[in-house]
Motif scaffolding. Structure first.
Motif, mmCIF file in Angstrom:
data_model
loop_
_atom_site.group_PDB
_atom_site.id
_atom_site.type_symbol
_atom_site.label_atom_id
_atom_site.label_comp_id
_atom_site.label_asym_id
_atom_site.label_seq_id
_atom_site.Cartn_x
_atom_site.Cartn_y
_atom_site.Cartn_z
ATOM 1 N N UNK A 1 19.874 7.670 39.262
ATOM 2 C CA UNK A 1 20.239 6.413 39.918
ATOM 3 C C UNK A 1 19.994 5.228 39.006
ATOM 4 N N UNK A 2 20.957 4.299 39.012
ATOM 5 C CA UNK A 2 20.809 3.088 38.214
ATOM 6 C C UNK A 2 20.056 2.013 39.007
ATOM 7 N N UNK A 3 19.954 0.821 38.442
ATOM 8 C CA UNK A 3 19.168 -0.254 39.051
ATOM 9 C C UNK A 3 19.722 -0.725 40.385
ATOM 10 N N UNK A 4 20.983 -0.389 40.684
ATOM 11 C CA UNK A 4 21.588 -0.762 41.963
ATOM 12 C C UNK A 4 21.593 0.381 42.970
ATOM 13 N N UNK A 5 21.004 1.508 42.587
ATOM 14 C CA UNK A 5 20.976 2.659 43.473
ATOM 15 C C UNK A 5 22.248 3.486 43.434
ATOM 16 N N UNK A 6 23.107 3.232 42.447
ATOM 17 C CA UNK A 6 24.336 4.012 42.296
ATOM 18 C C UNK A 6 24.022 5.324 41.595
ATOM 19 N N UNK A 7 24.617 6.394 42.083
ATOM 20 C CA UNK A 7 24.362 7.721 41.528
ATOM 21 C C UNK A 7 25.050 7.891 40.190
ATOM 22 N N UNK A 8 24.336 8.511 39.254
ATOM 23 C CA UNK A 8 24.871 8.815 37.938
ATOM 24 C C UNK A 8 24.629 10.278 37.617
ATOM 25 N N UNK A 9 24.745 10.610 36.352
ATOM 26 C CA UNK A 9 24.584 12.002 35.929
ATOM 27 C C UNK A 9 23.314 12.186 35.111
ATOM 28 N N UNK A 10 22.887 13.425 35.022
ATOM 29 C CA UNK A 10 21.718 13.740 34.206
ATOM 30 C C UNK A 10 22.045 13.635 32.725
ATOM 31 N N UNK A 11 23.328 13.755 32.373
ATOM 32 C CA UNK A 11 23.736 13.671 30.968
ATOM 33 C C UNK A 11 23.608 12.256 30.421
ATOM 34 N N UNK A 12 23.759 11.251 31.295
ATOM 35 C CA UNK A 12 23.695 9.859 30.862
ATOM 36 C C UNK A 12 22.907 9.035 31.886
ATOM 37 N N UNK A 13 21.612 9.310 32.012
ATOM 38 C CA UNK A 13 20.823 8.632 33.048
ATOM 39 C C UNK A 13 20.532 7.175 32.709
ATOM 40 N N UNK A 14 20.445 6.363 33.761
ATOM 41 C CA UNK A 14 20.028 4.969 33.580
ATOM 42 C C UNK A 14 18.520 4.971 33.342
ATOM 43 N N UNK A 15 18.072 4.113 32.453
ATOM 44 C CA UNK A 15 16.643 3.976 32.188
ATOM 45 C C UNK A 15 16.207 2.596 32.678
ATOM 46 N N UNK A 16 15.189 2.594 33.511
ATOM 47 C CA UNK A 16 14.645 1.359 34.066
ATOM 48 C C UNK A 16 13.507 0.901 33.162
ATOM 49 N N UNK A 17 13.477 -0.378 32.823
ATOM 50 C CA UNK A 17 12.508 -0.863 31.843
ATOM 51 C C UNK A 17 11.058 -0.838 32.315
ATOM 52 N N UNK A 18 10.841 -0.951 33.615
ATOM 53 C CA UNK A 18 9.444 -0.957 34.069
ATOM 54 C C UNK A 18 9.302 -0.129 35.338
ATOM 55 N N UNK A 19 8.089 0.290 35.589
ATOM 56 C CA UNK A 19 7.785 1.175 36.708
ATOM 57 C C UNK A 19 8.122 0.547 38.050
ATOM 58 N N UNK A 20 7.783 -0.709 38.258
ATOM 59 C CA UNK A 20 8.036 -1.346 39.558
ATOM 60 C C UNK A 20 9.526 -1.376 39.895
ATOM 61 N N UNK A 21 10.357 -1.647 38.894
ATOM 62 C CA UNK A 21 11.805 -1.644 39.128
ATOM 63 C C UNK A 21 12.283 -0.251 39.501
#
Length: 95
Positions: free
Chosen positions: A46-66
């Motif tokens: 899941x990206x920062x907006x809660x949109x589903x993505x793939x394990x091949x190209x995962x979104x990385x969140x910069x901090x734990x709280x986010x």
């Protein structure tokens, strides 16, 4: 000799109680990566907006709280083999 350190690398976020035997299957997982934190579940990442993505190209969140905020947002909607968390078998712990 240096003192050992403890590093938290994974958080489990679920609407099921901690005592539920299937909680891990219907949870959003926040896992530490080289570049930050990744939010994933059995149905993808899941990206920062809660949109589903793939394990091949995962979104990385910069901090734990986010990342935890995203996990809290998606936890009620996690699916397992197409079944929503509301389909998780009822469980009552023995008293």
């Amino acid at each position: 000799m240096p003192e050992p350190t403890v590093t938290v690398t994974r958080h489990e976020v679920s609407v099921l109680p901690e005592t539920h035997p299937d909680r891990r299957y219907w949870s959003a997982i926040v896992a530490r990566t080289d570049g930050g934190w990744m939010v994933h579940a059995s149905d993808g990442t899941y990206d920062q907006n809660g949109n589903r993505g793939t394990f091949e190209n995962p979104a990385v969140h910069p901090d734990l709280e986010a990342a935890l905020a995203v996990a809290r947002q998606v936890a009620p909607h996690v699916t397992l083999n197409g079944h929503p968390v509301t389909d998780a078998p009822a469980h009552t712990s023995a008293a």
